[in-house]
Design a protein around this motif. Structure first.
Motif, PDB file in Angstrom:
ATOM      1  N   VAL A 107     -13.624 -16.868  57.794  1.00  0.00           N
ATOM      2  CA  VAL A 107     -14.856 -16.159  57.470  1.00  0.00           C
ATOM      3  C   VAL A 107     -14.795 -14.759  58.080  1.00  0.00           C
ATOM      4  O   VAL A 107     -14.459 -14.604  59.266  1.00  0.00           O
ATOM      5  CB  VAL A 107     -16.096 -16.899  58.006  1.00  0.00           C
ATOM      6  CG1 VAL A 107     -17.372 -16.186  57.575  1.00  0.00           C
ATOM      7  CG2 VAL A 107     -16.105 -18.344  57.531  1.00  0.00           C
ATOM      8  N   LEU A 115     -18.169 -13.014  54.484  1.00  0.00           N
ATOM      9  CA  LEU A 115     -17.260 -13.117  53.344  1.00  0.00           C
ATOM     10  C   LEU A 115     -16.341 -14.324  53.501  1.00  0.00           C
ATOM     11  O   LEU A 115     -15.774 -14.554  54.577  1.00  0.00           O
ATOM     12  CB  LEU A 115     -16.426 -11.844  53.205  1.00  0.00           C
ATOM     13  CG  LEU A 115     -17.181 -10.514  53.121  1.00  0.00           C
ATOM     14  CD1 LEU A 115     -16.217  -9.376  52.814  1.00  0.00           C
ATOM     15  CD2 LEU A 115     -18.290 -10.561  52.089  1.00  0.00           C
ATOM     16  N   VAL A 116     -16.193 -15.072  52.413  1.00  0.00           N
ATOM     17  CA  VAL A 116     -15.340 -16.264  52.407  1.00  0.00           C
ATOM     18  C   VAL A 116     -14.431 -16.203  51.178  1.00  0.00           C
ATOM     19  O   VAL A 116     -14.748 -15.527  50.197  1.00  0.00           O
ATOM     20  CB  VAL A 116     -16.187 -17.560  52.365  1.00  0.00           C
ATOM     21  CG1 VAL A 116     -16.991 -17.707  53.648  1.00  0.00           C
ATOM     22  CG2 VAL A 116     -17.109 -17.569  51.147  1.00  0.00           C
ATOM     23  N   PRO A 117     -13.289 -16.894  51.205  1.00  0.00           N
ATOM     24  CA  PRO A 117     -12.397 -16.900  50.036  1.00  0.00           C
ATOM     25  C   PRO A 117     -13.069 -17.590  48.850  1.00  0.00           C
ATOM     26  O   PRO A 117     -13.426 -18.768  48.930  1.00  0.00           O
ATOM     27  CB  PRO A 117     -11.165 -17.670  50.524  1.00  0.00           C
ATOM     28  CG  PRO A 117     -11.638 -18.457  51.707  1.00  0.00           C
ATOM     29  CD  PRO A 117     -12.731 -17.669  52.330  1.00  0.00           C
ATOM     30  N   SER A 175      -6.165 -13.703  48.999  1.00  0.00           N
ATOM     31  CA  SER A 175      -7.407 -14.321  48.528  1.00  0.00           C
ATOM     32  C   SER A 175      -8.461 -13.247  48.310  1.00  0.00           C
ATOM     33  O   SER A 175      -8.460 -12.213  48.980  1.00  0.00           O
ATOM     34  CB  SER A 175      -7.937 -15.343  49.551  1.00  0.00           C
ATOM     35  OG  SER A 175      -7.066 -16.439  49.667  1.00  0.00           O
ATOM     36  N   TYR A 177     -12.172 -12.331  48.855  1.00  0.00           N
ATOM     37  CA  TYR A 177     -13.284 -12.721  49.715  1.00  0.00           C
ATOM     38  C   TYR A 177     -14.581 -12.129  49.179  1.00  0.00           C
ATOM     39  O   TYR A 177     -14.642 -10.943  48.848  1.00  0.00           O
ATOM     40  CB  TYR A 177     -13.056 -12.233  51.150  1.00  0.00           C
ATOM     41  CG  TYR A 177     -12.137 -13.124  51.965  1.00  0.00           C
ATOM     42  CD1 TYR A 177     -12.635 -13.917  52.993  1.00  0.00           C
ATOM     43  CD2 TYR A 177     -10.771 -13.174  51.696  1.00  0.00           C
ATOM     44  CE1 TYR A 177     -11.800 -14.740  53.740  1.00  0.00           C
ATOM     45  CE2 TYR A 177      -9.934 -13.994  52.435  1.00  0.00           C
ATOM     46  CZ  TYR A 177     -10.456 -14.772  53.463  1.00  0.00           C
ATOM     47  OH  TYR A 177      -9.624 -15.589  54.186  1.00  0.00           O
TER      48      TYR A 177
END
Length: 207
Positions: A107, A115-117, A175, A177
């Motif tokens: 995170v 923000l997360v993947p 990734s 995000y």
């Protein structure tokens, strides 16, 4: 002279008769599937929305009275008041979905958002996902709902409707995000921070 004129005429004739003879071959970057999304302008949505005579935000009226300062609520507004985040340094955190399945995700706090993947969190919520690596785009589909996000922009597409996100998506360690509120709320969930367990608890939204 007549010979060269004949040859030139022959080449021109071939170009008109055979389709594609004068077309330039497109570079093959392995992202052929993304061609269908070229119609979308995945640019920033900081400017005012164009008025085309349609009320693009008509479906959001039910959310007009919701607070806009929580990191776990996607207000779908360009300007939002930022609230207090549960932590301010990038960290690995445990996410638990409504069925009790756990997954550890990185995170990143940024621009007052967490923000997360996108691909990983969406799959934890039961979404079918497609990641276009070269274009840095993630397509999420669940229950006739479609969400498209692209790294470097703060514009998402909900069922082909351009919608502002509270922060720009970013590309990190292969990734894309995005703000956690965007994916969870879009797919019908909400993420809550459990300070005691130091984890995120995801539950279904109630309407």
């Amino acid at each position: 002279m007549k010979k060269w004129s004949f040859i030139l005429s022959a080449f021109l004739l071939i170009g008109f008769i055979i389709p594609g003879t004068n077309d330039v071959m497109a570079d093959d970057d392995g992202d052929d599937e993304y061609e269908e999304y070229n119609e979308y302008e995945m640019d920033d949505d900081d400017d005012e929305h164009e008025d085309d005579g349609h009320n693009d935000h008509e479906y959001r009226e039910n959310n007009s009275n919701q607070p806009t300062h929580f990191w776990n609520l996607w207000s779908r507004d360009v300007t939002v008041q930022k609230g207090t985040l549960p932590f301010t340094e990038p960290t690995l955190s445990i996410f638990k979905n409504a069925e009790g399945v756990e997954k550890e995700l990185f995170v990143i706090p940024n621009e007052g958002e967490l923000l997360v993947p996108a691909k990983e969190i969406a799959e934890l919520l039961g979404s079918q996902t497609t990641f276009y690596r070269n274009s840095k785009i993630v397509l999420m589909e669940k229950d006739n709902y479609e969400l498209i996000v692209k790294a470097g922009t703060n514009a998402a597409y909900e069922n082909k409707l351009k919608t502002p996100m509270p922060a720009k998506a970013m590309f990190y360690e292969q990734s894309v995000y995005v703000p956690i509120s965007v994916v969870t709320n879009a797919l019908g969930y909400r993420a809550e921070w459990d300070d005691q367990g130091k984890s995120f608890l995801i539950s279904k939204l109630t309407y």
